[in-house]
Design an enzyme around this catalytic site. Structure first.
Site, short mmCIF file in Angstrom:
data_model
loop_
_atom_site.label_atom_id
_atom_site.label_comp_id
_atom_site.label_asym_id
_atom_site.label_seq_id
_atom_site.Cartn_x
_atom_site.Cartn_y
_atom_site.Cartn_z
N CYS A 74 0.79 -1.24 0.00
CA CYS A 74 0.00 0.00 0.00
C CYS A 74 0.82 1.29 0.00
CB CYS A 74 -0.92 0.01 1.21
SG CYS A 74 -1.93 -1.46 1.37
N HIS A 116 -2.88 6.50 4.06
CA HIS A 116 -1.78 5.56 4.35
C HIS A 116 -0.40 6.08 3.97
CE1 HIS A 116 -0.69 1.01 4.83
NE2 HIS A 116 -0.30 1.77 5.84
#
Length: 576
Positions: free
Chosen positions: A99, A155
């Site tokens: 991610c 993130h």
């Protein structure tokens, strides 16, 4: 090479295309046409659109390479199939295996080795974020008049306020800061007892939106609101980073309807999540049309990494999974859909990487790229739109110096050029080289999901000879990485090791700090959010300096006192 060609040919899957989406739900009023609607504008603005295109970047989370209708999946994705078929499919498109790395490279146009984020992901409790000295894509777009909005998963770190999306170039932000969480309650536990709420609107916890709405649908509603309230004559950048189809595997009940026949519970849930995501992208596209953006828009769709078979994802016929540098971890589903494309309905097999979006989109937006920004991405718009050759000839997949070292790796195995204990991967033209420990390397065919598994009995596994730490593949001839050519072409291995070594000389130190106990949401009103305060640190530092100064003065006085006592004693001895 003939053998390689046969292998590749035998492994190719026939692509199944499901029924195309109908736009009939977009009703036109009496006497109204698409042209009048677009020209007059049904939204807040009217008149000719800006020459700068509206940019919509949609990032799916953990979608496997096979998990789209046009790659042969049993999961129906009519919206994605239609948009891709009418646009340009990117069939040689690469991202990062996890991610944070993919998101950081998209937003900066730089490899991980140039931002310090080359190891793993940013953990919720780490005092870490995308380094503040990196210029971001939304910041560059704002410079040329774009309104910038982010909806979905960030993130990229949040330990201090300066790391938040609204401080990194976005006018508005609605979404989550962490890598995952419950789709309905938006709570996330990083470890036992370290739990908190993770839904934000701009810089504050979005408690008002805590209505138990499934995040895919909630994010889509937010996108619709943004499009409805913005003036389509002014350029907009929408970054939609859906949480789906990342674990936990959750979906509204109605999306299971077509997938009751899938026995594997994880695959069934994953299919329902992807069906919901496909519908969401349909609704985003309809909103672009309804409010007058579509004709001057560029829609880019990408997964952030490969699928995770243990969580329902499939990368077949590619090897490996999320978190690895095999093709299944880094080769992604991707396409561009836009009325502005010259070669619509085509397939791009040229090399494209997620870092390329940064310079490509800034150029399309009529922006300027500063000369002092050392980018790793290329402007690939002509490659996509007109079918020209890609300016990209190589990709540094990564060099991770702190990942678990391969036990048998050595400088000798790397011909004195490279320590093969280090995890790294690089692509140069047709060749791909991996060193160290590349990660889980099975091929997971569709039948692996037939039971409660995936059942590893069905997986195709390879037992490498003991001590192996270098692999070489011709990815063009052998995209499924079945034939290792490192022993056959040692000169090619050496060339790619030298290229790795050159890249490594430009690397910055790894940023991967230990967890900070102050990150606990219990200390922040039950919310995951910024905890590091510069003022406190400064006060602490000043206090510490003051204490040290006092201590120093005290010690100095004590030393002088001792010195005085010593002199006095000497004088008495001298006199007696």
């Amino acid at each position: 090479m003939l053998a390689l060609g046969l292998l590749a040919g035998l492994s190719v899957l026939s692509l199944l295309t499901y029924g195309y989406l109908s736009w009939d739900s977009l009703r036109l009023g009496p006497g109204e046409t698409e042209a009048t609607r677009s020209g007059l504008g049904e939204g807040p603005g009217a008149g000719d659109p800006s020459s700068q295109p509206h940019i919509v970047f949609i990032l799916a989370d953990d979608q496997g390479f096979r998990d789209v209708g046009y790659h042969g999946s049993e999961i129906r994705t009519p919206t994605l199939d239609k948009l891709a078929a009418e646009g340009v499919k990117l069939e040689n498109y690469y991202v990062q295996p996890m991610c944070t790395p993919s998101r950081s490279q998209f937003i900066t146009g730089k490899y991980q080795i140039h931002t310090g984020l080359q190891h793993s992901i940013i953990r919720p409790t780490q005092p870490n974020c995308l380094p503040l000295d990196n210029v971001t894509l939304p910041q560059k777009l704002k410079e040329v008049g774009y309104s910038t909005h982010m909806v979905g998963k960030w993130h990229l770190g949040f330990y201090r306020r300066e790391c938040m999306p609204t401080q990194r170039g976005f006018d508005t932000f609605f979404g989550s800061l962490l890598g995952s969480g419950d789709y309905y309650t938006h709570f996330k536990c990083d470890s036992p007892g370290i739990c908190g709420y993770d839904l934000y609107e701009n810089d504050n916890a979005a408690w008002d939106h805590d209505n138990g709405i499934y995040s895919t649908q909630m994010y889509t509603q937010k996108v619709q609101q943004i499009l409805a309230s913005h003036n389509p004559r002014k350029p907009i950048f929408l970054y939609i980073a859906y949480q789906a189809v990342h674990s936990p595997l959750q979906a509204p009940g109605k999306y299971f309807e077509h997938y009751r026949s899938i026995n594997n519970i994880n695959r069934r849930r994953y299919a329902a999540m992807l069906a919901c995501l496909d519908e969401a992208i349909n609704n985003v596209t309809l909103a672009l049309k309804k409010y007058g953006y579509y004709e001057n828009s560029i829609i880019i769709y990408s997964s952030d990494n490969g699928g995770q078979p243990m969580a329902g994802g499939s990368n077949w016929p590619l090897r490996g999974s999320k978190g690895t540098y095999w093709e299944g971890g880094i080769r992604a589903v991707g396409f561009v859909h836009s009325p502005l494309l010259k070669n619509k309905g085509s397939v791009c097999k040229e090399l494209v990487h997620i870092t390329d979006w940064f310079p490509t989109l800034i150029t399309l937006a009529e922006g300027q790229i500063d000369e002092d920004i050392q980018l790793d991405g290329y402007d690939i718009w002509e490659t996509i739109s007109e079918g020209r050759r890609s300016p990209r000839v190589d990709i540094l997949h990564n060099i991770d110096p702190i990942y678990t070292k391969a036990k048998n790796g050595s400088w000798a195995a790397g011909y004195g050029i490279w320590n093969t204990a280090i995890q790294s991967a690089i692509r140069v033209n047709h060749w791909k080289l991996l060193t160290g420990n590349p990660g889980y390397s099975d091929w997971v065919p569709p039948q692996a999901f037939s039971n409660a598994g995936p059942n590893r009995w069905h997986n195709e596994r390879v037992s490498w000879s003991a001590g192996k730490t270098v692999w070489l593949f011709n990815i063009t001839a052998d995209p499924y990485e079945r034939v290792d050519l490192s022993a056959r072409y040692p000169d090619v291995v050496k060339q790619l090791l030298r290229r790795l070594s050159q890249f490594n000389k430009t690397a910055v130190p790894v940023r991967y700090p230990p967890k900070d106990p102050r990150s606990n949401p219990k200390l922040n009103g039950g919310v995951w959010g910024p905890w590091f305060k510069e003022d406190e640190k400064k006060k602490k530092s000043d206090k510490s300096k003051g204490a040290n100064k006092q201590k120093k003065n005290k010690n100095k006085k004590k030393a002088n006192r001792k010195k005085g006592q010593s002199l006095h004693c000497r004088s008495r001895l001298a006199g007696g």
